[in-house]
Design an enzyme around this catalytic site. Structure first.
Site, PDB file in Angstrom:
ATOM      1  CE  LYS A   3      -3.991  -0.436   4.793  1.00  0.00           C
ATOM      2  NZ  LYS A   3      -5.240   0.207   5.227  1.00  0.00           N
ATOM      3  CG  HIS A  32      -2.103  -0.858   1.118  1.00  0.00           C
ATOM      4  ND1 HIS A  32      -2.083  -2.187   1.475  1.00  0.00           N
ATOM      5  CD2 HIS A  32      -3.356  -0.606   0.661  1.00  0.00           C
ATOM      6  CE1 HIS A  32      -3.272  -2.718   1.261  1.00  0.00           C
ATOM      7  NE2 HIS A  32      -4.061  -1.783   0.765  1.00  0.00           N
ATOM      8  CG  HIS A  33      -1.388   4.732   0.184  1.00  0.00           C
ATOM      9  ND1 HIS A  33      -1.508   5.305   1.418  1.00  0.00           N
ATOM     10  CD2 HIS A  33      -2.576   4.150  -0.092  1.00  0.00           C
ATOM     11  CE1 HIS A  33      -2.726   5.105   1.881  1.00  0.00           C
ATOM     12  NE2 HIS A  33      -3.403   4.398   0.987  1.00  0.00           N
TER      13      HIS A  33
END
Length: 238
Positions: A139, A135-136
């Protein structure tokens, strides 16, 4: 439908855009700088509140929604240790709460596929299973709520697995979940079964936040007028 937004980051902006496109009105937007608006007349007029905030603020947001009598569609993960309190508010307090670890239709199809594959792999003990999620960098929780849901689907169907652990297996009965945070990746989840002979894997790769935002708005449409604790299985009836 009148919608309140709680959390106005990238997801909040995308949800607002899709909600308006679908003919809804956003009557209240609450972010870190105006939490007093939970007590406003505008917030109280909402048919549903859609919440994408942070793990640290999520539970307090839900309590404030319940106090205002506003149903919640919850998109934040990382607070699940308090799920029993939320469920009790629904069963005993008459509140309405829709929770999904992921609102993407594609991911929810992936959940079903994951369980089906796990049932098959239960018969083949030569294969160990692990997971990777990316994820980015924004997060905050790890592993992702989606990864936890996937792990639970495997544990339900693979007798030799009874738990999960971040990064490494603590025992043979654990599923190792590797969590990577990089760039602006919306979300990638891969389940990997590996033996000495070969590897079998399934993967979901989100192209953008749009699928998550659309699913949240559709969940709000489904939630309006209902009571109790709701989820994707209620809405999609897989």
């Amino acid at each position: 439908m009148k919608i309140a937004l709680i959390g106005y980051g990238k997801m909040g902006h995308e949800i607002e855009k899709i909600a308006v496109q679908r003919g809804h009105t956003v009557v209240s937007i609450i972010d870190v700088n105006n939490r007093e608006d939970f007590e406003s007349e505008a917030f109280g007029s909402a048919d549903v509140a859609i919440e994408f905030s942070t793990p640290a603020s999520a539970l307090d947001n839900y309590r404030k929604c319940f106090a205002a009598g506003v149903p919640v569609v919850a998109g934040t993960t990382g607070w699940l240790d308090h799920m029993d309190e939320v469920k009790e508010a629904c069963t005993k307090g008459g509140q309405t709460f829709f929770y999904a670890s992921n609102y993407s239709l594609g991911v929810n199809i992936f959940f079903v596929l994951n369980k089906y594959l796990a049932k098959i792999m239960n018969n083949y003990s030569d294969y160990d299973v692990k997971m990777e999620e990316i994820h980015h960098i924004h997060k905050l929780d790890a592993p992702s709520g989606t990864a936890i849901t996937l792990a639970e689907g495997i544990i339900e169907n693979v007798d030799r697995k009874d738990g999960w652990h971040l990064e490494t297996e603590e025992s043979d009965s654990d599923i190792a979940i590797r969590s990577i945070r990089e760039g602006e990746v919306p979300g990638i989840h891969e389940i990997i079964y590996e033996s000495e002979a070969d590897t079998i894997s399934i993967k979901h790769d989100a192209k953008s936040r749009k699928g998550f935002a659309l699913g949240a708005v559709v969940a709000a449409e489904f939630t309006k007028g209902k009571k109790g604790f709701l989820g994707m299985n209620d809405m999609l009836n897989f």
